[in-house]
Design a protein around this motif. Structure first.
Motif, short mmCIF file in Angstrom:
data_model
loop_
_atom_site.label_atom_id
_atom_site.label_comp_id
_atom_site.label_asym_id
_atom_site.label_seq_id
_atom_site.Cartn_x
_atom_site.Cartn_y
_atom_site.Cartn_z
N UNK A 186 4.57 30.70 26.91
CA UNK A 186 4.35 29.95 25.66
C UNK A 186 4.34 30.90 24.46
N UNK A 187 3.64 32.02 24.60
CA UNK A 187 3.55 32.96 23.48
C UNK A 187 4.92 33.51 23.12
N UNK A 188 5.69 33.90 24.14
CA UNK A 188 7.03 34.42 23.87
C UNK A 188 7.91 33.33 23.26
N UNK A 189 7.87 32.13 23.82
CA UNK A 189 8.72 31.04 23.33
C UNK A 189 8.44 30.74 21.86
N UNK B 279 15.59 26.06 22.03
CA UNK B 279 15.38 25.91 23.47
C UNK B 279 16.64 26.17 24.29
N UNK B 280 17.81 25.94 23.71
CA UNK B 280 19.06 26.21 24.44
C UNK B 280 19.19 27.69 24.76
N UNK C 188 18.50 19.68 20.72
CA UNK C 188 18.16 20.93 20.01
C UNK C 188 19.41 21.67 19.53
N UNK C 189 19.24 22.40 18.47
CA UNK C 189 20.33 23.26 18.00
C UNK C 189 20.35 24.53 18.84
N UNK C 190 21.32 25.38 18.63
CA UNK C 190 21.45 26.60 19.43
C UNK C 190 21.25 27.82 18.53
N UNK D 22 20.79 16.29 31.53
CA UNK D 22 19.83 17.01 32.34
C UNK D 22 19.41 18.33 31.69
N UNK D 23 20.30 18.93 30.94
CA UNK D 23 20.01 20.25 30.39
C UNK D 23 18.88 20.24 29.39
N UNK D 24 18.63 19.10 28.77
CA UNK D 24 17.56 19.05 27.78
C UNK D 24 16.24 18.64 28.38
#
Length: 470
Positions: free
Chosen positions: A212-215, A297-298, A186-188, A130-132
């Protein structure tokens, strides 16, 4: 007879290419140009099905036109040798366009091909945690092949001209869904706050655009070992508990950074993302692709932790809803967020589309078919009148009204799963759930200015594992 004609087209192109390469190649660059063109045509000749040769010819021609020669490096002064590969292959395109009969060539050199209608299906069967947010169950991934002008990244339904019939009759997907391909976990990775060089961006638009811009600058900074700087008074700083470098003079400081702009607002641009880590960069403009930040993303989820006052308001709303529906414990119910974006996007001239009633029915049925425990639909919208009239009846639901946008996003993000519609607010609300997500397949009108801002198949925009319906 069809295969003979197609094979003939290929031989014609090969002959013209060999003639051009041998007679007009400028000096020592002749070999590299000829090698490139012959390689492309040998690829066509090796095609297993002769019926695929003609489309392959049309596909290759635009890339041949973009192959230009730098005459300044040859030291050649002869005007007879100063001929670019772009002009030469443009003539080839004209010849092919006249011969094939199924291809039209404009004065600009753009090639328009007939739709091929090719659709391939591939069962994914991939289940992730679920976390992904990458959970898919018995979903068939439908790969829709691009058609239309090969130079404009357009993408159209393969079998009909109607948007709600986008999947092929050959598709094995019973419910007509299209699942985004899953990715490795995803990696951390995280940005380096003490790095000598930083990334920044000039925030614009609403909450979803800012995220989105920050991410994107966060993900690229993490990838390159750089830091992220934003202003202390930014909208995001007031909304989330961000752990980055804050600057009082961020706006003035960011102006001094080297600017790099994207080619697609809603797609991945490898050129924009390719820069050295030994300088400061300002990235723009909208940066709307998960590919920029997937491997971070983590840690990004921790960055998007709402401020305490927002969480407090969200908890009060959720607790009130649970009491109203006589739910004793949060663990005894499955909250499914629903966001319906309409308002200013209805009949928008730039090409924005809004989710249809048909989509909402399919998405609701999708989640009802999952067998979740006591599903309760939490519904937010900027057009509640339309939403109440078109949401399927007979489901356990609650409409969220009177909250601020950040509280609505916090409510939706705390749900277990999500039915998103269109827009970046809907996208991020869905991403924050970390659960199963459905999306509306056609956020942009075909041929519109907005459609050109996405990749051909939308896969750069919609997150891995999400399931689309029309």
């Amino acid at each position: 007879m069809e295969y003979k004609r197609n094979f003939g087209y290929c031989l014609l192109v090969c002959s013209v290419v060999l003639f051009v390469g041998m007679n007009f190649g400028p000096g020592r660059l002749q070999t590299s140009m000829l090698r490139y063109l012959v390689k492309q045509n040998l690829t066509m000749i090796r095609t297993l099905s002769t019926f695929e040769i003609a489309p392959r010819v049309i596909e290759v021609l635009p890339s041949m036109r973009s192959y230009t020669l730098d005459i300044s490096k040859t030291g050649t002064t002869s005007t007879s040798s100063n001929i670019s590969a772009q002009n030469l292959t443009y003539n080839i395109a004209n010849i092919t366009g006249k011969s094939a009969g199924s291809t039209t060539t404009k004065s600009t050199g753009n090639i328009t091909t007939k739709p091929t209608g090719n659709i391939t299906t591939k069962p994914t069967g991939n289940n992730t945690s679920k976390s992904t947010g990458n959970t898919t169950s018995n979903i068939v991934t439908t790969k829709l092949q691009p058609k239309g002008k090969t130079t404009q990244n357009t993408f159209k339904p393969a079998t009909t001209t109607t948007r709600d019939s986008a999947t092929s009759k050959n598709s094995t997907s019973v419910d007509g869904s299209v699942a985004m391909p899953t990715q490795h976990p995803p990696t951390n990775i995280t940005p380096n706050k003490s790095a000598n060089y930083s990334l920044c961006t000039n925030f614009m638009g609403g909450l979803g655009n800012h995220m989105f811009m920050f991410a994107t600058i966060y993900g690229l900074a993490a990838k390159k070992g750089m830091s992220v700087i934003i202003g202390k008074t930014e909208y995001l700083a007031k909304t989330f508990k961000l752990d980055v470098n804050f600057k009082d003079n961020k706006k003035d400081l960011c102006k001094t950074f080297v600017g790099k702009g994207e080619r697609l607002n809603c797609g991945y641009d490898e050129r924009m993302a390719s820069f050295p880590s030994n300088n400061n960069f300002r990235l723009g403009a909208y940066l709307q692709s998960w590919r920029y930040f997937y491997n971070a993303s983590t840690s990004l989820r921790k960055q998007f932790t709402f401020q305490d006052d927002i969480v407090e308001k969200k908890n009060k709303v959720i607790d009130s809803v649970l009491r109203k529906h006589k739910v004793v414990s949060r663990s005894n119910v499955t909250l499914i967020g629903v966001h319906v974006r309409r308002g200013d996007l209805v009949n928008h001239k730039f090409g924005y589309m809004v989710a249809s009633e048909s989509y909402l029915k399919k998405a609701v049925n999708y989640f009802l078919s999952k067998g979740f425990k006591n599903p309760l639909f939490i519904i937010c919208s900027n057009d509640m009148k339309w939403t109440k009239e078109h949401i399927p009846q007979g489901i356990e639901s609650e409409y969220m009204e009177g909250n601020s946008p950040v509280v609505d996003m916090s409510i939706l993000g705390s749900c277990d799963h999500m039915i998103s519609s269109v827009g970046t607010f809907s996208w991020w609300s869905a991403w924050l759930t970390g659960g199963q997500v459905t999306f509306y397949q056609w956020p942009a009108k075909e041929g519109s200015g907005l459609r050109k801002q996405f990749s051909k198949d939308y896969k750069d925009f919609f997150y891995p594992g999400w399931v689309g319906f029309s």
